[in-house]
Motif scaffolding. Structure first.
Motif, mmCIF file in Angstrom:
data_model
loop_
_atom_site.group_PDB
_atom_site.id
_atom_site.type_symbol
_atom_site.label_atom_id
_atom_site.label_comp_id
_atom_site.label_asym_id
_atom_site.label_seq_id
_atom_site.Cartn_x
_atom_site.Cartn_y
_atom_site.Cartn_z
ATOM 1 N N VAL A 30 0.838 -1.205 0.000
ATOM 2 C CA VAL A 30 0.000 0.000 0.000
ATOM 3 C C VAL A 30 0.870 1.251 0.000
ATOM 4 O O VAL A 30 0.628 2.189 -0.779
ATOM 5 C CB VAL A 30 -0.949 -0.002 1.217
ATOM 6 N N GLN A 31 1.899 1.284 0.836
ATOM 7 C CA GLN A 31 2.747 2.475 0.935
ATOM 8 C C GLN A 31 3.509 2.762 -0.353
ATOM 9 O O GLN A 31 3.814 3.914 -0.638
ATOM 10 C CB GLN A 31 3.725 2.333 2.102
ATOM 11 N N ARG A 32 3.787 1.728 -1.144
ATOM 12 C CA ARG A 32 4.466 1.918 -2.434
ATOM 13 C C ARG A 32 3.525 2.510 -3.477
ATOM 14 O O ARG A 32 3.950 2.827 -4.584
ATOM 15 C CB ARG A 32 4.993 0.581 -2.962
ATOM 16 N N VAL A 44 -9.268 5.756 -6.088
ATOM 17 C CA VAL A 44 -8.150 6.492 -5.498
ATOM 18 C C VAL A 44 -6.985 5.535 -5.302
ATOM 19 O O VAL A 44 -7.180 4.338 -5.097
ATOM 20 C CB VAL A 44 -8.522 7.137 -4.143
ATOM 21 N N ARG A 45 -5.787 6.079 -5.382
ATOM 22 C CA ARG A 45 -4.593 5.297 -5.087
ATOM 23 C C ARG A 45 -4.358 5.398 -3.587
ATOM 24 O O ARG A 45 -4.265 6.490 -3.040
ATOM 25 C CB ARG A 45 -3.390 5.849 -5.833
ATOM 26 N N LEU A 46 -4.283 4.260 -2.935
ATOM 27 C CA LEU A 46 -4.095 4.252 -1.482
ATOM 28 C C LEU A 46 -2.636 4.529 -1.145
ATOM 29 O O LEU A 46 -1.728 4.069 -1.835
ATOM 30 C CB LEU A 46 -4.530 2.911 -0.896
ATOM 31 N N ASP A 47 -2.435 5.284 -0.072
ATOM 32 C CA ASP A 47 -1.077 5.632 0.338
ATOM 33 C C ASP A 47 -0.775 5.223 1.769
ATOM 34 O O ASP A 47 0.371 5.234 2.184
ATOM 35 C CB ASP A 47 -0.850 7.139 0.175
ATOM 36 N N LYS A 48 -1.802 4.852 2.517
ATOM 37 C CA LYS A 48 -1.598 4.480 3.922
ATOM 38 C C LYS A 48 -2.291 3.155 4.204
ATOM 39 O O LYS A 48 -3.442 2.957 3.818
ATOM 40 C CB LYS A 48 -2.169 5.554 4.841
ATOM 41 N N PRO A 49 -1.605 2.240 4.906
ATOM 42 C CA PRO A 49 -2.202 0.941 5.222
ATOM 43 C C PRO A 49 -3.429 1.036 6.119
ATOM 44 O O PRO A 49 -4.211 0.102 6.202
ATOM 45 C CB PRO A 49 -1.086 0.187 5.939
ATOM 46 N N SER A 50 -3.624 2.169 6.763
ATOM 47 C CA SER A 50 -4.761 2.333 7.670
ATOM 48 C C SER A 50 -6.056 2.683 6.937
ATOM 49 O O SER A 50 -7.112 2.743 7.559
ATOM 50 C CB SER A 50 -4.457 3.412 8.702
ATOM 51 N N ALA A 62 -0.805 -4.288 -8.169
ATOM 52 C CA ALA A 62 0.239 -5.010 -8.883
ATOM 53 C C ALA A 62 0.915 -5.947 -7.897
ATOM 54 O O ALA A 62 1.359 -5.526 -6.837
ATOM 55 C CB ALA A 62 1.246 -4.027 -9.458
ATOM 56 N N LEU A 63 0.964 -7.230 -8.280
ATOM 57 C CA LEU A 63 1.545 -8.236 -7.403
ATOM 58 C C LEU A 63 2.269 -9.259 -8.262
ATOM 59 O O LEU A 63 1.674 -9.825 -9.182
ATOM 60 C CB LEU A 63 0.425 -8.900 -6.592
ATOM 61 N N ASP A 64 3.542 -9.462 -7.990
ATOM 62 C CA ASP A 64 4.358 -10.425 -8.742
ATOM 63 C C ASP A 64 4.312 -10.165 -10.243
ATOM 64 O O ASP A 64 4.208 -11.089 -11.047
ATOM 65 C CB ASP A 64 3.899 -11.863 -8.449
ATOM 66 N N GLY A 65 4.359 -8.900 -10.631
ATOM 67 C CA GLY A 65 4.381 -8.541 -12.033
ATOM 68 C C GLY A 65 3.049 -8.650 -12.752
ATOM 69 O O GLY A 65 2.985 -8.485 -13.959
ATOM 70 N N ARG A 66 1.963 -8.918 -12.013
ATOM 71 C CA ARG A 66 0.632 -9.023 -12.608
ATOM 72 C C ARG A 66 -0.312 -8.049 -11.932
ATOM 73 O O ARG A 66 -0.191 -7.788 -10.740
ATOM 74 C CB ARG A 66 0.067 -10.432 -12.434
ATOM 75 N N VAL A 67 -1.264 -7.551 -12.697
ATOM 76 C CA VAL A 67 -2.296 -6.688 -12.122
ATOM 77 C C VAL A 67 -3.447 -7.581 -11.678
ATOM 78 O O VAL A 67 -3.937 -8.405 -12.442
ATOM 79 C CB VAL A 67 -2.780 -5.635 -13.137
#
Length: 100
Positions: A30-32, A44-50, A62-67
């Protein structure tokens, strides 16, 4: 633990749904800026894990090069076995794979 039954932190949900091995890795995702939330039609693009997610929200990340795109169906109460984790969401793969 839950003071609200209709929402949960996004890092906790990603961990419960088994998209991240640890809650810390979920928070880092999330922070990335790798997680987008669609809530009531607004993305919205999330910026905080809370940040909170609710049933019916859509998450794209995006996770392991996949959306990966999913709709939150349930919040969960623990990090359970994979079958329990899969019940927390519905994949939205058809929409994401058709956009190149």
């Amino acid at each position: 633990m839950s003071d609200s039954d209709d929402s949960v932190r996004v890092d906790l949900w990603l961990w419960r749904a088994r998209f991240a091995r640890t809650r810390g890795l979920a928070a880092d995702l999330v922070q990335r800026g790798a997680v987008r939330l669609t809530h009531h039609g607004k993305q919205v693009r999330l910026d905080k894990p809370s940040r909170l997610v609710h049933p019916g929200d859509e998450l794209t990340f995006a996770l392991d090069g996949r959306v990966t795109a999913v709709r939150v169906e349930a919040l969960g109460v623990r990090r359970g076995p994979p079958a329990e984790a899969r019940a927390l969401y519905v994949p939205l793969g058809e929409e994401t794979s058709s956009t190149a």
